[in-house]
Design a protein around this motif. Structure first.
Motif, PDB file in Angstrom:
ATOM      1  N   ALA A   1     -28.183  44.926  17.950  1.00  7.31           N
ATOM      2  CA  ALA A   1     -27.339  46.562  18.326  1.00  7.31           C
ATOM      3  C   ALA A   1     -27.321  47.684  17.793  1.00  7.31           C
ATOM      4  O   ALA A   1     -27.900  49.024  18.181  1.00  7.31           O
ATOM      5  CB  ALA A   1     -26.207  46.346  19.029  1.00  7.31           C
ATOM      6  N   VAL A   2     -27.519  47.778  15.746  1.00  5.64           N
ATOM      7  CA  VAL A   2     -27.756  48.504  15.079  1.00  5.64           C
ATOM      8  C   VAL A   2     -29.187  48.824  15.063  1.00  5.64           C
ATOM      9  O   VAL A   2     -29.512  49.805  14.598  1.00  5.64           O
ATOM     10  CB  VAL A   2     -26.755  47.808  13.026  1.00  5.64           C
ATOM     11  N   THR A   3     -30.022  48.186  15.171  1.00  6.00           N
ATOM     12  CA  THR A   3     -31.733  48.282  15.501  1.00  6.00           C
ATOM     13  C   THR A   3     -31.333  49.014  16.437  1.00  6.00           C
ATOM     14  O   THR A   3     -32.297  50.221  16.456  1.00  6.00           O
ATOM     15  CB  THR A   3     -32.269  46.581  14.702  1.00  6.00           C
ATOM     16  N   GLU A   4     -31.657  48.681  17.289  1.00  2.00           N
ATOM     17  CA  GLU A   4     -32.270  49.461  19.155  1.00  2.00           C
ATOM     18  C   GLU A   4     -31.466  50.989  19.012  1.00  2.00           C
ATOM     19  O   GLU A   4     -31.953  51.849  18.897  1.00  2.00           O
ATOM     20  CB  GLU A   4     -31.502  48.911  19.921  1.00  2.00           C
ATOM     21  N   ARG A   5     -30.148  50.989  18.521  1.00  2.00           N
ATOM     22  CA  ARG A   5     -29.026  52.191  18.693  1.00  2.00           C
ATOM     23  C   ARG A   5     -29.577  53.498  17.438  1.00  2.00           C
ATOM     24  O   ARG A   5     -29.254  54.362  17.643  1.00  2.00           O
ATOM     25  CB  ARG A   5     -27.757  52.064  18.441  1.00  2.00           C
ATOM     26  N   ARG A   6     -30.409  52.557  16.693  1.00  2.00           N
ATOM     27  CA  ARG A   6     -30.254  53.211  15.170  1.00  2.00           C
ATOM     28  C   ARG A   6     -29.779  54.112  14.350  1.00  2.00           C
ATOM     29  O   ARG A   6     -29.162  55.034  14.068  1.00  2.00           O
ATOM     30  CB  ARG A   6     -31.960  54.411  15.194  1.00  2.00           C
ATOM     31  N   SER A   7     -28.013  53.240  14.373  1.00  2.00           N
ATOM     32  CA  SER A   7     -26.725  53.633  13.926  1.00  2.00           C
ATOM     33  C   SER A   7     -26.932  54.150  12.690  1.00  2.00           C
ATOM     34  O   SER A   7     -27.172  53.200  11.391  1.00  2.00           O
ATOM     35  CB  SER A   7     -25.658  52.810  14.407  1.00  2.00           C
ATOM     36  N   GLY A   8     -26.573  54.939  11.877  1.00  2.00           N
ATOM     37  CA  GLY A   8     -26.173  55.263  10.486  1.00  2.00           C
ATOM     38  C   GLY A   8     -27.354  56.270   9.631  1.00  2.00           C
ATOM     39  O   GLY A   8     -28.687  55.496  10.761  1.00  2.00           O
ATOM     40  N   GLU A   9     -27.638  55.946   8.649  1.00  2.00           N
ATOM     41  CA  GLU A   9     -28.029  56.693   7.583  1.00  2.00           C
ATOM     42  C   GLU A   9     -29.597  55.253   7.472  1.00  2.00           C
ATOM     43  O   GLU A   9     -28.876  54.048   7.491  1.00  2.00           O
ATOM     44  CB  GLU A   9     -28.409  56.451   6.880  1.00  2.00           C
TER      45      GLU A   9
ATOM     46  N   GLU B   1     -18.603  48.302  11.394  1.00  2.00           N
ATOM     47  CA  GLU B   1     -18.550  50.405  11.364  1.00  2.00           C
ATOM     48  C   GLU B   1     -19.682  51.371  11.992  1.00  2.00           C
ATOM     49  O   GLU B   1     -19.682  52.441  11.783  1.00  2.00           O
ATOM     50  CB  GLU B   1     -18.313  50.024   9.258  1.00  2.00           C
ATOM     51  N   LEU B   2     -21.028  50.701  11.196  1.00  2.00           N
ATOM     52  CA  LEU B   2     -22.142  51.515  11.884  1.00  2.00           C
ATOM     53  C   LEU B   2     -22.209  51.904  13.406  1.00  2.00           C
ATOM     54  O   LEU B   2     -22.839  53.017  13.212  1.00  2.00           O
ATOM     55  CB  LEU B   2     -23.388  50.945  11.159  1.00  2.00           C
ATOM     56  N   LEU B   3     -21.869  51.135  13.837  1.00  2.00           N
ATOM     57  CA  LEU B   3     -21.668  51.184  15.893  1.00  2.00           C
ATOM     58  C   LEU B   3     -20.584  52.132  16.122  1.00  2.00           C
ATOM     59  O   LEU B   3     -20.513  52.655  17.047  1.00  2.00           O
ATOM     60  CB  LEU B   3     -21.363  49.678  15.865  1.00  2.00           C
ATOM     61  N   LEU B   4     -19.038  51.938  15.021  1.00  2.00           N
ATOM     62  CA  LEU B   4     -18.176  52.693  15.285  1.00  2.00           C
ATOM     63  C   LEU B   4     -18.019  53.851  15.072  1.00  2.00           C
ATOM     64  O   LEU B   4     -18.707  54.205  14.616  1.00  2.00           O
ATOM     65  CB  LEU B   4     -17.156  52.111  15.585  1.00  2.00           C
ATOM     66  N   PRO B   5     -17.826  55.067  16.384  1.00  2.00           N
ATOM     67  CA  PRO B   5     -18.184  56.948  15.331  1.00  2.00           C
ATOM     68  C   PRO B   5     -16.924  56.263  14.392  1.00  2.00           C
ATOM     69  O   PRO B   5     -15.870  55.488  14.393  1.00  2.00           O
ATOM     70  CB  PRO B   5     -17.340  57.194  17.124  1.00  2.00           C
TER      71      PRO B   5
END
Length: 114
Positions: A39-47, A89-93
């Motif tokens: 999910a983090v990789t697909e959404r490119r969440s965070g820096e 924490e990266l995924l949550l706004p």
């Protein structure tokens, strides 16, 4: 996470194998931590640099046997849980971000009671 760190005592020893399985997954089912990595990789969440570091940490934890180099099963479980928490924490706004998507408040919900 609460089952691992809940009240500070940690999980009962009998629960550790089940919790490890949930984080790591099985041959047939992907684990929670792997799903978070995806999910983090697909959404490119965070820096990008932070994301890359946390994904690498999670993948390293997933690739490490549960009992290696003197690490206990509980210690490994905690390592997996901390990696999952960082990815969440990266995924949550952030609390300062404007809501978006399915979590956006409707006009009715956003209007205060008077």
């Amino acid at each position: 996470m609460a089952a691992v760190f809940g009240d500070g005592t940690g999980p009962v020893e009998d629960d550790v194998p089940l919790l490890l399985e949930r984080f790591r997954g099985t041959e047939d089912v992907r684990g929670h931590l792997a799903a978070l990595v995806d999910a983090v990789t697909e959404r490119r969440s965070g820096e990008q640099d932070v994301r890359a570091r946390l994904v690498a940490r999670a993948e390293d934890a997933l690739g490490t046997p549960a009992c290696s180099d003197g690490m206990t099963r509980l210690g490994h479980l905690r390592r997996l849980a901390l990696a999952a928490q960082d990815l969440l924490e990266l995924l949550l706004p952030d609390e300062h971000d404007e809501p978006s998507g399915p979590f956006e408040a409707s006009e009715e919900e956003a209007t205060p009671w008077v």
